[in-house]
Design a protein around this motif. Sequence first.
Motif, PDB file in Angstrom:
ATOM      1  N   PHE A  83       0.818  -1.210   0.000  1.00 47.89           N
ATOM      2  CA  PHE A  83       0.000   0.000   0.000  1.00 47.89           C
ATOM      3  C   PHE A  83       0.854   1.263   0.000  1.00 47.89           C
ATOM      4  CE2 PHE A  83      -2.235   3.359   2.397  1.00 47.89           C
ATOM      5  CZ  PHE A  83      -3.330   3.532   1.581  1.00 47.89           C
ATOM      6  N   ARG A  84       2.034   1.174   0.606  1.00 52.73           N
ATOM      7  CA  ARG A  84       2.905   2.345   0.717  1.00 52.73           C
ATOM      8  C   ARG A  84       3.691   2.628  -0.558  1.00 52.73           C
ATOM      9  NH1 ARG A  84       3.376   4.111   5.955  1.00 52.73           N
ATOM     10  NH2 ARG A  84       2.488   2.743   7.538  1.00 52.73           N
ATOM     11  N   ILE A  85       3.680   1.678  -1.492  1.00 48.53           N
ATOM     12  CA  ILE A  85       4.422   1.886  -2.741  1.00 48.53           C
ATOM     13  C   ILE A  85       3.831   3.050  -3.524  1.00 48.53           C
ATOM     14  CG2 ILE A  85       4.963   0.866  -4.985  1.00 48.53           C
ATOM     15  CD1 ILE A  85       5.236  -1.808  -3.535  1.00 48.53           C
ATOM     16  N   ASN A  86       2.506   3.113  -3.611  1.00 47.69           N
ATOM     17  CA  ASN A  86       1.871   4.213  -4.327  1.00 47.69           C
ATOM     18  C   ASN A  86       2.189   5.549  -3.664  1.00 47.69           C
ATOM     19  OD1 ASN A  86       0.104   5.169  -6.450  1.00 47.69           O
ATOM     20  ND2 ASN A  86      -1.402   5.595  -4.866  1.00 47.69           N
ATOM     21  N   LEU A  87       2.347   5.535  -2.346  1.00 46.32           N
ATOM     22  CA  LEU A  87       2.710   6.753  -1.621  1.00 46.32           C
ATOM     23  C   LEU A  87       4.190   7.077  -1.774  1.00 46.32           C
ATOM     24  CD1 LEU A  87       0.749   6.080   1.696  1.00 46.32           C
ATOM     25  CD2 LEU A  87       0.023   7.469  -0.245  1.00 46.32           C
ATOM     26  N   GLY A  88       4.956   6.114  -2.291  1.00 49.46           N
ATOM     27  CA  GLY A  88       6.376   6.352  -2.520  1.00 49.46           C
ATOM     28  C   GLY A  88       7.227   6.334  -1.273  1.00 49.46           C
ATOM     29  N   GLN A  89       6.789   5.616  -0.250  1.00 47.79           N
ATOM     30  CA  GLN A  89       7.484   5.645   1.035  1.00 47.79           C
ATOM     31  C   GLN A  89       8.591   4.588   1.076  1.00 47.79           C
ATOM     32  OE1 GLN A  89       4.199   5.309   3.788  1.00 47.79           O
ATOM     33  NE2 GLN A  89       3.781   7.495   3.689  1.00 47.79           N
ATOM     34  N   LEU A  90       9.635   4.843   0.309  1.00 39.00           N
ATOM     35  CA  LEU A  90      10.759   3.909   0.194  1.00 39.00           C
ATOM     36  C   LEU A  90      11.344   3.529   1.551  1.00 39.00           C
ATOM     37  CD1 LEU A  90      12.910   5.215  -2.813  1.00 39.00           C
ATOM     38  CD2 LEU A  90      12.061   2.891  -2.526  1.00 39.00           C
ATOM     39  N   ASN A  91      11.662   4.525   2.361  1.00 34.70           N
ATOM     40  CA  ASN A  91      12.332   4.273   3.631  1.00 34.70           C
ATOM     41  C   ASN A  91      11.448   3.528   4.617  1.00 34.70           C
ATOM     42  OD1 ASN A  91      14.353   5.728   2.478  1.00 34.70           O
ATOM     43  ND2 ASN A  91      14.451   7.312   4.021  1.00 34.70           N
ATOM     44  N   VAL A  92      10.168   3.860   4.630  1.00 32.87           N
ATOM     45  CA  VAL A  92       9.252   3.207   5.557  1.00 32.87           C
ATOM     46  C   VAL A  92       9.148   1.717   5.229  1.00 32.87           C
ATOM     47  CG1 VAL A  92       6.923   3.207   6.516  1.00 32.87           C
ATOM     48  CG2 VAL A  92       7.966   5.358   5.784  1.00 32.87           C
ATOM     49  N   ILE A  93       9.003   1.410   3.936  1.00 33.56           N
ATOM     50  CA  ILE A  93       8.924   0.009   3.509  1.00 33.56           C
ATOM     51  C   ILE A  93      10.206  -0.722   3.874  1.00 33.56           C
ATOM     52  CG2 ILE A  93       8.791  -1.497   1.482  1.00 33.56           C
ATOM     53  CD1 ILE A  93       7.033   0.682   0.177  1.00 33.56           C
ATOM     54  N   ALA A  94      11.346  -0.069   3.651  1.00 31.90           N
ATOM     55  CA  ALA A  94      12.630  -0.699   3.949  1.00 31.90           C
ATOM     56  C   ALA A  94      12.726  -1.078   5.426  1.00 31.90           C
ATOM     57  CB  ALA A  94      13.773   0.231   3.559  1.00 31.90           C
ATOM     58  N   VAL A  95      12.267  -0.202   6.311  1.00 26.27           N
ATOM     59  CA  VAL A  95      12.339  -0.493   7.752  1.00 26.27           C
ATOM     60  C   VAL A  95      11.385  -1.617   8.129  1.00 26.27           C
ATOM     61  CG1 VAL A  95      11.981   0.425  10.067  1.00 26.27           C
ATOM     62  CG2 VAL A  95      13.066   1.848   8.327  1.00 26.27           C
TER      63      VAL A  95
END
Length: 209
Positions: A149-161
């Motif tokens: 879901f966060r990919i569309n928001l572009g939250q690279l760092n959040v997904i990584a953590v």
Amino acid sequence: MTSPGPNTGKGGWYATISLVLFALFLYGDLLFSRCNIVVSHVYGDTCSQFVAWRQFGFGELLKGNLPLWDPYVFCGSPFVGNLQSAMFYPVNLLLYTTLPLAKAINADFVFHTLLAGFSMLAWVRGRGAGWLAAVLAATVVMAGTPVFFRINLGQLNVIAVYSWLPLTLLIIDRLFERISAGWVLLGIFAVSMQALAGYPPAVFNNAFT
């Protein structure tokens, strides 16, 4: 707690193939596209922030410069000192110094989606679940809110953590069973990766969990 044996045999192979195929289903068109398309909404964090940061930071690194200062934001601002630059995160160092920018960003999403999936697979298996249940849990995480879901928001760092969380929980389970140097070192590695991935609030959420 009952732990299954090593992830070997046909079940392990079927599970691995299933998760890889699922990742290809989610991202295959981007991975093999010849276009420089970034998997993120045009107004998301990746397009509005991380594209420029990754291009600047790792571009300077490839020139032999450590980008301590970003001259392009306001009157200048710390760059390496900003944890969200994630300049020392090993995954970023590998991807953004070897691949074109768009491909590196897409590979970033794919890698962490797979990391979350395989980590969840291992954790659920470690708690005694069968292969089918473990694969189901892994695919739910890969396509669920913390990652996909966060990919569309572009939250690279959040997904990584967040992708390191299931592995951390597996390590904690093992340490409750028996303290060993190997699991302690793996735990240090997993926590360090979260800290270097570049989003402190998500690290706090994982720690709270």
